[in-house]
Structures are given as C-alpha cells and as structure tokens.
Design a protein around this motif. Structure first.
Motif, PDB file in Angstrom:
ATOM      1  N   THR A 187      35.253  48.644  40.706  1.00 49.91           N
ATOM      2  CA  THR A 187      35.751  47.348  41.170  1.00 49.91           C
ATOM      3  C   THR A 187      35.741  46.332  40.032  1.00 49.91           C
ATOM      4  O   THR A 187      36.704  45.589  39.835  1.00 49.91           O
ATOM      5  CB  THR A 187      34.913  46.842  42.358  1.00 49.91           C
ATOM      6  N   HIS A 188      34.656  46.306  39.275  1.00 49.46           N
ATOM      7  CA  HIS A 188      34.557  45.382  38.141  1.00 49.46           C
ATOM      8  C   HIS A 188      35.658  45.663  37.115  1.00 49.46           C
ATOM      9  O   HIS A 188      36.318  44.732  36.625  1.00 49.46           O
ATOM     10  CB  HIS A 188      33.178  45.492  37.489  1.00 49.46           C
ATOM     11  N   ILE A 189      35.866  46.920  36.791  1.00 55.46           N
ATOM     12  CA  ILE A 189      36.892  47.287  35.809  1.00 55.46           C
ATOM     13  C   ILE A 189      38.271  46.856  36.301  1.00 55.46           C
ATOM     14  O   ILE A 189      39.055  46.268  35.557  1.00 55.46           O
ATOM     15  CB  ILE A 189      36.867  48.805  35.521  1.00 55.46           C
ATOM     16  N   MET A 190      38.560  47.113  37.563  1.00 53.61           N
ATOM     17  CA  MET A 190      39.873  46.761  38.105  1.00 53.61           C
ATOM     18  C   MET A 190      40.062  45.241  38.148  1.00 53.61           C
ATOM     19  O   MET A 190      41.145  44.739  37.861  1.00 53.61           O
ATOM     20  CB  MET A 190      40.069  47.378  39.491  1.00 53.61           C
ATOM     21  N   GLN A 191      39.011  44.503  38.486  1.00 51.67           N
ATOM     22  CA  GLN A 191      39.106  43.043  38.473  1.00 51.67           C
ATOM     23  C   GLN A 191      39.376  42.533  37.058  1.00 51.67           C
ATOM     24  O   GLN A 191      40.194  41.637  36.858  1.00 51.67           O
ATOM     25  CB  GLN A 191      37.823  42.412  39.017  1.00 51.67           C
ATOM     26  N   GLN A 192      38.692  43.105  36.076  1.00 56.69           N
ATOM     27  CA  GLN A 192      38.898  42.684  34.692  1.00 56.69           C
ATOM     28  C   GLN A 192      40.310  43.019  34.225  1.00 56.69           C
ATOM     29  O   GLN A 192      40.950  42.220  33.536  1.00 56.69           O
ATOM     30  CB  GLN A 192      37.855  43.326  33.770  1.00 56.69           C
ATOM     31  N   LYS A 193      40.804  44.197  34.586  1.00 59.89           N
ATOM     32  CA  LYS A 193      42.176  44.571  34.227  1.00 59.89           C
ATOM     33  C   LYS A 193      43.166  43.582  34.824  1.00 59.89           C
ATOM     34  O   LYS A 193      44.126  43.182  34.166  1.00 59.89           O
ATOM     35  CB  LYS A 193      42.495  45.991  34.694  1.00 59.89           C
TER      36      LYS A 193
END
Length: 85
Positions: free
Chosen positions: A38-44
């Motif tokens: 979730t964190h990675i996708m939010q950052q992307k």
C-alpha cells in the motif's frame, strides 16, 4: 525507518522470492506485506509513476475538481468557526 521507493520495491521482490520457499505467512507477516504494498502504491501515485494507468492531465486540467475542493474548504472553515462557540 524511511525507505526510498527502490528499497521498498526490492524488499517486496526479495520477500516474494523467499515466499516460494516459505509457503505460508503469518497474519502479521501478511499485514506487513499489505502495508508495504500500500505504501509503495501510494508513493507511486504521489510521484506520478503510475502514469500508464492514470492520465494525470485529466485531473490537473479539470477545474470542477478545484471548485469542489474550494467548497469543501469553505464548509470545513464554517464548521470550525461554529464549533468554537
């Protein structure tokens, strides 16, 4: 602990590779994996790195979204003002 995008992505890849060795994950490990994803996708999204799935220009150029935001901000300011009484 702050991870940059590449560290987080590499962590997910290494865990996925290890996942084939460890067939099951505990509930805590699954939650940690979901949180990382979730964190990675939010950052992307925030960095505009998912442009192949989302046309940011449609959002950036849509004035009606700005109008909506302004109405919400005004409403929030009114609620705050009256809550202080």
């Amino acid at each position: 602990m702050a991870l940059d995008h590449h560290d987080a992505t590499n962590s997910v890849h290494s865990t996925t590779a290890r996942g084939s060795e460890d067939a099951t994950l505990s509930a805590a490990e699954m939650q940690e994996q979901l949180d990382q994803f979730t964190h990675i996708m939010q950052q992307k999204f925030l960095l505009g790195e998912d442009y192949e799935h989302l046309d940011y220009s449609k959002i950036d150029n849509d004035q009606t979204l700005d109008d909506h935001w302004q109405r919400e901000a005004n409403h929030d300011a009114e609620e705050k003002y009256f809550a202080e009484d």
